[in-house]
Design an enzyme around this catalytic site. Structure first.
Site, PDB file in Angstrom:
ATOM      1  N   GLU A 129     -16.031   2.942   7.693  1.00  0.00           N
ATOM      2  CA  GLU A 129     -16.786   4.020   8.331  1.00  0.00           C
ATOM      3  C   GLU A 129     -16.739   5.311   7.536  1.00  0.00           C
ATOM      4  O   GLU A 129     -15.775   5.583   6.826  1.00  0.00           O
ATOM      5  CB  GLU A 129     -16.205   4.317   9.723  1.00  0.00           C
ATOM      6  CG  GLU A 129     -16.272   3.181  10.719  1.00  0.00           C
ATOM      7  CD  GLU A 129     -15.676   3.556  12.069  1.00  0.00           C
ATOM      8  OE1 GLU A 129     -15.737   2.721  12.981  1.00  0.00           O
ATOM      9  OE2 GLU A 129     -15.145   4.697  12.218  1.00  0.00           O
ATOM     10  N   HIS A 145      -1.339   0.599   5.413  1.00  0.00           N
ATOM     11  CA  HIS A 145      -2.068   1.603   6.201  1.00  0.00           C
ATOM     12  C   HIS A 145      -1.286   2.915   6.360  1.00  0.00           C
ATOM     13  O   HIS A 145      -1.049   3.400   7.458  1.00  0.00           O
ATOM     14  CB  HIS A 145      -2.453   1.042   7.571  1.00  0.00           C
ATOM     15  CG  HIS A 145      -3.360  -0.135   7.507  1.00  0.00           C
ATOM     16  ND1 HIS A 145      -3.916  -0.711   8.625  1.00  0.00           N
ATOM     17  CD2 HIS A 145      -3.825  -0.874   6.463  1.00  0.00           C
ATOM     18  CE1 HIS A 145      -4.680  -1.739   8.276  1.00  0.00           C
ATOM     19  NE2 HIS A 145      -4.630  -1.859   6.953  1.00  0.00           N
ATOM     20  N   TYR A 180      -9.194  -9.756  11.481  1.00  0.00           N
ATOM     21  CA  TYR A 180      -9.060 -10.772  10.437  1.00  0.00           C
ATOM     22  C   TYR A 180      -8.966 -12.188  11.007  1.00  0.00           C
ATOM     23  O   TYR A 180      -9.334 -13.155  10.339  1.00  0.00           O
ATOM     24  CB  TYR A 180      -7.839 -10.474   9.566  1.00  0.00           C
ATOM     25  CG  TYR A 180      -7.987  -9.227   8.738  1.00  0.00           C
ATOM     26  CD1 TYR A 180      -9.044  -9.076   7.848  1.00  0.00           C
ATOM     27  CD2 TYR A 180      -7.055  -8.192   8.825  1.00  0.00           C
ATOM     28  CE1 TYR A 180      -9.185  -7.930   7.086  1.00  0.00           C
ATOM     29  CE2 TYR A 180      -7.183  -7.045   8.060  1.00  0.00           C
ATOM     30  CZ  TYR A 180      -8.252  -6.917   7.191  1.00  0.00           C
ATOM     31  OH  TYR A 180      -8.387  -5.781   6.436  1.00  0.00           O
ATOM     32  N   TYR A 189     -12.146   8.425  17.712  1.00  0.00           N
ATOM     33  CA  TYR A 189     -13.066   7.641  16.894  1.00  0.00           C
ATOM     34  C   TYR A 189     -12.953   6.136  17.118  1.00  0.00           C
ATOM     35  O   TYR A 189     -13.541   5.359  16.380  1.00  0.00           O
ATOM     36  CB  TYR A 189     -12.922   8.060  15.429  1.00  0.00           C
ATOM     37  CG  TYR A 189     -13.513   9.441  15.270  1.00  0.00           C
ATOM     38  CD1 TYR A 189     -14.832   9.617  14.924  1.00  0.00           C
ATOM     39  CD2 TYR A 189     -12.775  10.570  15.622  1.00  0.00           C
ATOM     40  CE1 TYR A 189     -15.413  10.874  14.878  1.00  0.00           C
ATOM     41  CE2 TYR A 189     -13.334  11.840  15.583  1.00  0.00           C
ATOM     42  CZ  TYR A 189     -14.654  11.986  15.215  1.00  0.00           C
ATOM     43  OH  TYR A 189     -15.226  13.234  15.200  1.00  0.00           O
ATOM     44  N   GLN A 204       0.804  -1.213   0.000  1.00  0.00           N
ATOM     45  CA  GLN A 204       0.000   0.000   0.000  1.00  0.00           C
ATOM     46  C   GLN A 204       0.843   1.272   0.000  1.00  0.00           C
ATOM     47  O   GLN A 204       0.301   2.375  -0.059  1.00  0.00           O
ATOM     48  CB  GLN A 204      -0.939  -0.007   1.211  1.00  0.00           C
ATOM     49  CG  GLN A 204      -1.958  -1.130   1.161  1.00  0.00           C
ATOM     50  CD  GLN A 204      -2.797  -1.226   2.418  1.00  0.00           C
ATOM     51  OE1 GLN A 204      -2.770  -0.354   3.284  1.00  0.00           O
ATOM     52  NE2 GLN A 204      -3.555  -2.304   2.535  1.00  0.00           N
TER      53      GLN A 204
END
Length: 374
Positions: free
Chosen positions: A247, A153, A268, A257, A91
Site C-alpha cells: 500500500e 517487520h 500467506y 489503516y 530483516q
C-alpha cells in the site's frame, strides 16, 4: 571514480529485461526519458539506508551493523565507530539513517535499528554527533514497546517533517500482527516525536491514558518507505502487504489503516482478508499493488536533471526487482511506470544534491548506483 557497470553485470541485466539497462529508455509507456545507470561503489553488505551530507558525501548503513561514508567519486570509508549494537537476523539490523535539520551546525545524525534484549528485539532510534569518523554522545531517543521474539517487520524509515518533528515507521513484528490495532503499544504504528525524543503536545493520543502518546497512526503492517511531500509537507508512506496488497498511504493523525483486518492481499496460508477498509471504519490506501512488489525506500523527485520527472514519486522494489515511478497530485496516484525491471533488489532510492537519483541494492555485495540523464 564513478564507472559504467561491468560488462558481465550489464549482460546479466539485459538478459533479464526486454529493455537496455545502460543506457536505459523507460519502457512501460515508451516515454522519451533516457538515463544512464552508473556504479558509484560496491562491496557493501546489505546496505539499507542513506543520507546525503552538505559536502556531497553520503552516509550509508549496512544491515550487519556498519555505517560508512561514501564520497562522490566512490571511495568507501572504514566503518564509523560508536554505532550501537544491533540485532542482525533476517530483516533485523542497522536500518535507516537521517540527518538532523540543523546538521550543518550540530552534526547530529539519527539511526534506526533492531535493538537486542536477550532473545527479544524491537526497533529503536538513536542520535549522535558525527565527528572525525566516530559517533559521540549517542543517546537512545525512542524504543519500540514491547520487545518481542522474532526477526521480521521492524519497519523502519525516518523522515523529518517541515515543523522539525521526526516520523518513525514501524512494523507489526510478524506474529504480533493483531497488536497493530492496540494503542497501548508501538507495534504496527507510525511514531511522531521531537528530535530529543519528547512527545509533541499536538500528537493525537497525548490525552488518552490507554494509548502510547508517541503514536501518530496505527493499523500498519511493515513500513519500509517514508518521505515528505514537497508541496504539502505531509508524510507519505508505503508498506508491505502479505501475499499482495502493498500500500501507499498518507497517514493522518489518529487514523486507523486497517491491518490486519483489511488489506487487498491475503495471508500467506491462503486465508482471505476483507478488502473493504472504509466499511470497517478504516482508511483506504491511495494506491496498492497486487501482486506485491515488496516496496522499500521512496522519494519525491525535486531536482532539475529530469524536468519531466519533477514532483514524481520513486519507489524501490525488492521482490519486483525494479524502480517504480508514480505521478500524483496532492492526494492520489495518477499513473505508474516500471523502470529497470527484472534487474536487482532495490532497497532504497534517494535524490542526491546533484539532482541525480541514487539507488542501493539489497545484496551481500551491495551497490550504490547513480541514475542520471543519458
Amino acid at each position: 571514480m564513478i564507472c559504467k557497470l561491468p560488462l558481465v553485470l550489464l549482460f546479466l541485466l539485459t538478459s533479464l529485461s526486454s529493455s537496455l539497462f545502460f543506457p536505459f529508455a523507460a519502457q512501460a509507456q515508451r516515454l522519451q526519458t533516457e538515463f544512464d545507470v552508473r556504479l558509484v561503489a560496491e562491496g557493501l553488505q546489505f546496505p539499507w539506508g542513506m543520507a546525503f551530507m552538505p559536502d556531497g558525501n553520503v552516509l550509508v548503513t549496512e544491515k550487519v551493523g556498519r555505517l560508512r561514508i561514501i564520497t562522490p567519486d566512490g571511495k568507501v570509508s572504514e566503518p564509523i565507530k560508536g554505532v550501537p549494537a544491533v540485532f542482525f537476523q533476517q530483516q533485523g539490523g542497522l536500518l535507516d539513517v537521517a540527518l538532523d535539520p540543523e546538521f550543518a551546525k550540530n552534526r547530529l545524525i539519527y539511526l534506526s535499528y533492531a535493538e537486542p534484549e536477550g532473545s527479544r528485539a524491537g526497533t529503536a532510534v538513536s542520535r549522535a554527533e558525527l565527528k572525525d569518523g566516530s559517533l559521540e554522545n549517542l543517546q537512545v531517543i525512542f524504543r519500540q514497546v514491547p520487545k518481542v521474539p522474532g526477526s521480521v517487520h521492524f519497519g523502519s524509515r525516518l523522515a523529518f517533517a517541515p515543523d522539525g518533528n521526526l516520523f518513525i515507521t514501524l512494523g507489526d513484528r510478524g506474529d504480533y500482527m493483531g497488536e497493530a490495532q492496540n494503542l497501548s503499544n508501538h507495534i504496527g504504528k507510525i511514531i511522531r516525536i521531537k528530535p530529543d525524543g519528547s512527545v509533541p503536545a499536538d500528537n493525537p493520543f497525548v490525552n488518552n491514558p490507554q494509548a502510547k502518546p508517541e503514536i501518530w497512526s496505527y493499523g500498519h503492517r511493515s513500513v519500509q518507505g517514508a518521505t515528505i511531500h514537497p508541496k504539502t509537507g505531509a508524510l507519505w508512506i508505503h508498506e508491505h502487504g502479505p501475499k499482495g496488497g502493498d500500500e501507499i498511504n498518507i497517514p493522518q493523525p489518529g487514523k486507523n489503516y486497517g491491518w490486519p483486518k483489511a488489506n487487498y492481499g491475503m495471508h500467506y496460508d491462503g486465508t482471505p482478508i476483507k478488502h473493504e477498509h472504509a466499511g470497517q471504519g478504516f482508511e483506504e490506501p491511495i494506491h496498492y499493488w497486487v501482486p506485491s512488489i515488496a516496496p522499500s525506500g521512496m522519494v519525491f523527485y525535486t531536482g532539475k536533471l529530469f524536468p519531466a520527472w519533477h514532483g514524481n514519486l520513486f519507489v524501490g522494489a525488492l521482490a519486483g526487482r525494479q524502480i517504480v515511478r508514480l505521478t500524483s497530485d496532492d492526494k492520489k496516484i495518477l499513473s505508474e511506470e516500471r523502470l529497470l525491471t527484472n534487474t536487482l533488489r532495490f532497497r532504497d532510492v534517494e535524490q542526491g544534491p546533484d539532482g541525480a537519483l541514487y539507488l542501493l541494492t539489497d545484496e551481500d555485495n551491495g551497490k550504490l548506483l547513480k541514475l542520471s540523464p543519458k
